[in-house]
Write a protein that holds these residues in place. Structure first.
Motif, short mmCIF file in Angstrom:
data_model
loop_
_atom_site.label_atom_id
_atom_site.label_comp_id
_atom_site.label_asym_id
_atom_site.label_seq_id
_atom_site.Cartn_x
_atom_site.Cartn_y
_atom_site.Cartn_z
N GLY A 234 6.81 62.01 25.42
CA GLY A 234 6.52 62.65 26.69
C GLY A 234 6.59 61.69 27.86
O GLY A 234 6.86 62.08 28.99
N TRP B 125 12.33 68.99 26.25
CA TRP B 125 12.18 69.01 27.71
C TRP B 125 13.55 69.27 28.33
O TRP B 125 14.24 68.31 28.73
CB TRP B 125 11.60 67.69 28.20
N GLU B 127 14.46 70.18 31.15
CA GLU B 127 14.66 69.74 32.54
C GLU B 127 14.85 68.23 32.64
O GLU B 127 15.16 67.72 33.71
CB GLU B 127 13.45 70.12 33.41
N PHE B 128 14.61 67.53 31.54
CA PHE B 128 14.60 66.07 31.62
C PHE B 128 16.01 65.52 31.89
O PHE B 128 16.99 65.97 31.30
CB PHE B 128 14.08 65.48 30.31
N PRO B 138 9.73 62.70 30.69
CA PRO B 138 10.03 64.02 30.14
C PRO B 138 8.89 65.02 30.33
O PRO B 138 9.10 66.14 30.78
CB PRO B 138 10.28 63.73 28.66
N ALA B 139 7.66 64.62 29.98
CA ALA B 139 6.55 65.56 30.08
C ALA B 139 6.00 65.64 31.49
O ALA B 139 5.14 66.47 31.78
CB ALA B 139 5.44 65.16 29.12
#
Lengths: 528, 288
Positions: A234, B125, B127-128, B138-139
């Motif tokens: 993430g 993700w 949109e990343f 990413p998050a």
């Protein structure tokens, strides 16, 4: 100068302070060995708890959470607390005597390296009593199990690993410096006993990879406490990065646990075959190649994680390449025994069992190295069988062989040969009963690290557990033999084995507190 | 073949190692307690003990060295020991550089779907967008820096300072080897000042990163690798500067001769190692 060298010649101090303050390589070697024996029993008890739970399917003895803590701590303690310190202890005792040095090159550092260990493992074991329990994420502590989902005790685990790492690095620096700088003048590199050679290479591996482990656990620490994203996709990191870093350390680490064993076997087999070692130079080159290759094979532990195809292929072929130098070694040991005058005292029994059983572990390793096949074996009991076959009859048997081989030199008495043989046969039968069935349940699909299993695995697991208890309790014989030998018995001669060659046999038994204060000449016999 | 002229010095019993062990244990335990329950007392005791043993143990070694107890073979042991220690430090930094290269060349492109990882991108993700330096994680749950440190501003200054300090240290060493103590001390003092200047500039850079640019340890993988690499390097510069200050003090006390000055050389090796690591940092963390 004279006043100082006059005080150098006294014997050991009295009482507890002798051990705490000592700078003597023999004292420190003994402490390492006793410490590792203690850890061997603690780690072994954990293994028996695991085997107790696995006697039958279903949960009966421990909770799954505690079972996870046991598998984790068993692995960590056996690797970092039992096997590695035992080899360092043997190096401490034997390397200076084998190369004709007065002591280790840096004696105070040597004391420091040892005493860190009891503190580090006190901290590691104390995590069992902390809130949330001990580390429960397996000895490989993969992120994010060991970061996001870890119990709070992981912080202390990380610092305990840091301490153990400091101890290993300093110990390895000491050994490598001793070998490079303290040899008797006539002992060129290609005249060194193989135990010294293998330890020289092992020390290099330790210095190269322990810092990588230190960096890895530091990244875990900052991920847990300071919000970094090394192992968090993430944040742009990658949990697989952890596995790469860990196994870049971890694969050389498994050679750290087997190269000194190769050295020990290469000392013992010639002695009891009454022949010089077959192919000494090829042994040296084989050991060096294994060490270098060990840096290029780490991802074979990660075949199923989703590596690019080229990675799978590279690591598969590189891994298989290692079987070549390993095969050279096994060939040389067998060739050494060929047409020798063999006798089968306890050290030789352990050494022969090593050659046979380690080879079995090597073959199952080749099976695992085949990437497409590994997708089937990965994380099953087949893997457990494989690495226990290389570590128990490999590393542990070599340590026991070395203990029986050099115990007369350390204590001045012969050990009880009958009890030693009993210990060998109980261990030999016990370990095969424990680990051989694991090949079958693993190939049939039983996953590792799970406290329960499906019914069809029940019979083999029952056999494994009985073998485990036989092996475990057989080790009490080992302690009895050692204690009896320390207390007395038949006096050992300086050369207590008929075919033994090398500088360590040129000093009396027991070896005096200080040996080789001036460098010795090499014995006349063909050397090595 | 007998080499009886020189005895290898094997020290008697010593209390320093066990005190050092206790100090190390207190530091490790204290750091764990600080992170888990917020109490710094054990850590502070540990650090105090650690400083005490460093001072005491090294004083003992210096004293033995000044007494002439160390033979040439002993000197060689120290040299090899230091060389292997520096090798272990190289491998420590290699872990962090390895992480940086892995993330830049593999992990981030994979998150964007490169290679056979199209589903990774779609499922995790979508949109990343892969970029380096990575501003948007990413998050998207970490602090987003507004800008990054300009490599040709403070970092370039630091590069000049550190490379210059390696030069001045070498001048100092050469002066020592021809026995010019005065010149040695002066150039060594300049080296120490350059080292301290580096640390000050690094401090300013950290301050700007945290306060003005919003680049923190929490800024995703870029902030993580940036601060870990530069941070551990900064710690090594600090240690190296302390080593050089000790060498300066020993020079002023009249230690070392043109032939025997291993501690000086070891500190210099360490300093050059720190310098080389910085060059790697400057290229791979700041410029590229």
């Amino acid at each position: 100068m004279t006043s100082i060298s006059a005080t150098e010649h006294h014997g050991p101090e009295k009482g507890l302070m002798r051990w705490i303050l000592t700078t003597n390589h023999k004292d420190i070697g003994s402490m390492y060995l006793i410490f590792s024996l203690l850890m061997f029993f603690i780690g072994g008890s954990m293994a028996l708890i695991i085997r107790m739970e696995l006697v039958e399917p279903g949960l009966q003895v421990v909770q799954p959470e505690f079972f996870n803590q046991m598998t984790t701590m068993h692995g960590l303690i056996m690797v970092f607390g039992a096997v590695m310190p035992a080899f360092v202890g043997l190096a401490n005792w034997m390397v200076p005597m084998m190369i004709g040095a007065p002591d280790m090159a840096l004696p105070r550092l040597n004391n420091f390296s040892f005493w860190i260990l009891p503190f580090a493992f006190t901290m590691m074991l104390s995590s069992l009593f902390m809130d949330g329990g001990a580390p429960n994420f397996g000895w490989t502590f993969y992120a994010p199990l060991s970061t996001t989902y870890a119990p709070p005790s992981v912080t202390f685990f990380i610092f305990a690993m840091h301490m153990a790492g400091v101890s290993s690095i300093l110990g390895a620096i000491n050994i490598i410096v001793t070998v490079m700088n303290m040899r008797a003048p006539a002992m060129t590199y290609m005249k060194m006993p193989l135990f010294v050679w293998t330890w020289l290479i092992t020390a290099f591996l330790l210095i190269a990879v322990m810092p990588v482990l230190a960096g890895t656990v530091t990244m875990m620490l900052t991920d847990i406490h300071f919000g970094t994203s090394f192992f968090d996709a993430g944040g742009g990191g990658d949990p697989v990065l952890f596995q790469h870093l860990f196994w870049f350390f971890g694969h050389p680490e498994v050679y750290i646990m087997i190269l000194p064993a190769f050295g020990i076997i290469s000392q013992i087999v010639p002695t009891f075959s009454r022949k010089p070692l077959f192919g000494y130079p090829s042994m040296v080159y084989a050991t060096s190649s294994i060490a270098l290759l060990s840096f290029t094979v780490w991802a074979h532990h990660m075949f199923t994680v989703g590596l690019p195809l080229v990675g799978e292929l590279f690591f598969m072929y590189a891994t298989m390449l290692i079987s070549v130098p390993t095969g050279v070694k096994v060939f040389n040991w067998v060739a050494t025994m060929f047409r020798g005058s063999l006798t089968f005292e306890t050290p030789m029994l352990f050494a022969i069992a090593f050659i046979v059983l380690f080879t079995i572990g090597g073959f199952s390793g080749l099976m695992l190295a085949i990437s497409p096949a590994d997708f089937q074996y990965h994380d099953t009991y087949f893997v457990v069988a494989h690495f226990h076959y290389v570590l128990v009859p490999g590393a542990v048997f070599s340590i026991m062989a070395a203990t029986y081989y050099w115990l007369p030199k350390w204590t001045g008495y012969m050990y009880d040969e009958f009890l030693g043989k009993c210990h060998f046969w109980c261990s030999f039968i016990g370990l095969n009963l424990t680990f051989f069935p694991m090949h079958f349940v693993g190939l049939a699909g039983m996953p590792r690290r799970i406290p329960d299993y499906s019914l069809q695995f029940a019979d083999f697991n029952m056999i494994s557990s009985m073998g485990g208890f036989l092996f475990g309790f057989a080790q009490i014989l080992f302690v009895i033999v050692i204690v009896k030998c320390v207390q007395g018995g038949k006096k050992a001669k300086a050369v207590c084995w008929e075919g033994a060659k090398g500088l360590e046999w040129s000093v009396p038994s027991p070896a005096p507190y200080h040996t080789f204060e001036t460098p010795p000449n090499l014995p006349d016999e063909k050397y090595p | 073949m007998k080499n009886t002229s020189e005895h290898y010095y094997v020290p008697n019993q010593s209390a320093w190692p066990i005190v050092a062990t206790v100090a190390l244990f207190f530091v490790a335990l204290g750091a764990g307690l600080l992170l888990n329950s917020g109490s710094p007392i054990v850590l502070l005791i540990g650090f105090a003990l650690l400083i005490y043993i460093f001072y005491g143990w090294f004083s003992k070694v210096v004293e033995e060295s000044e007494k002439g107890l160390y033979s040439r073979q002993m000197d060689q042991s120290f040299r090899l020991g230091m060389a292997w220690f520096i090798f272990s430090e190289v491998m420590f930094f290699a872990a962090f550089f390895g992480a940086l290269f892995y993330v830049r060349t593999l992990a981030i492109p994979w998150l964007n779907g490169s290679g056979s990882h199209a589903m990774t991108h779609t499922l995790l993700w979508p949109e990343f967008i892969a970029e380096w330096p990575l501003f948007h994680t990413p998050a998207a749950n970490s602090s987003v820096p507004s800008a990054l440190p300009d490599p040709f501003h403070l970092p370039l200054l630091n590069t000049i300072l550190l490379v210059l300090s390696s030069v001045t240290l070498t001048i100092s060493h050469h002066a020592l080897k021809i026995g010019n103590r005065h010149k040695t001390i002066n150039w060594l003092a300049i080296t120490v000042l350059l080292g301290l200047a580096f640390l000050v500039v690094q401090g300013i850079e950290y301050y700007e990163a945290y306060v003005h640019l919003g680049l923190t340890l929490q800024s995703g993988i870029y902030g993580s690798t940036f601060f870990m690499l530069t941070g551990f390097h900064g710690l090594h510069v600090t240690l190296g500067t302390i080593l050089l200050i000790v060498m300066l003090a020993r020079m002023r006390k009249g230690h070392f001769s043109a032939e025997k000055h291993f501690a000086f050389e070891a500190s210099a090796w360490y300093w050059h190692f720190v310098d080389v690591v910085w060059l790697g940092l400057f290229i791979f963390v700041y410029v590229l």
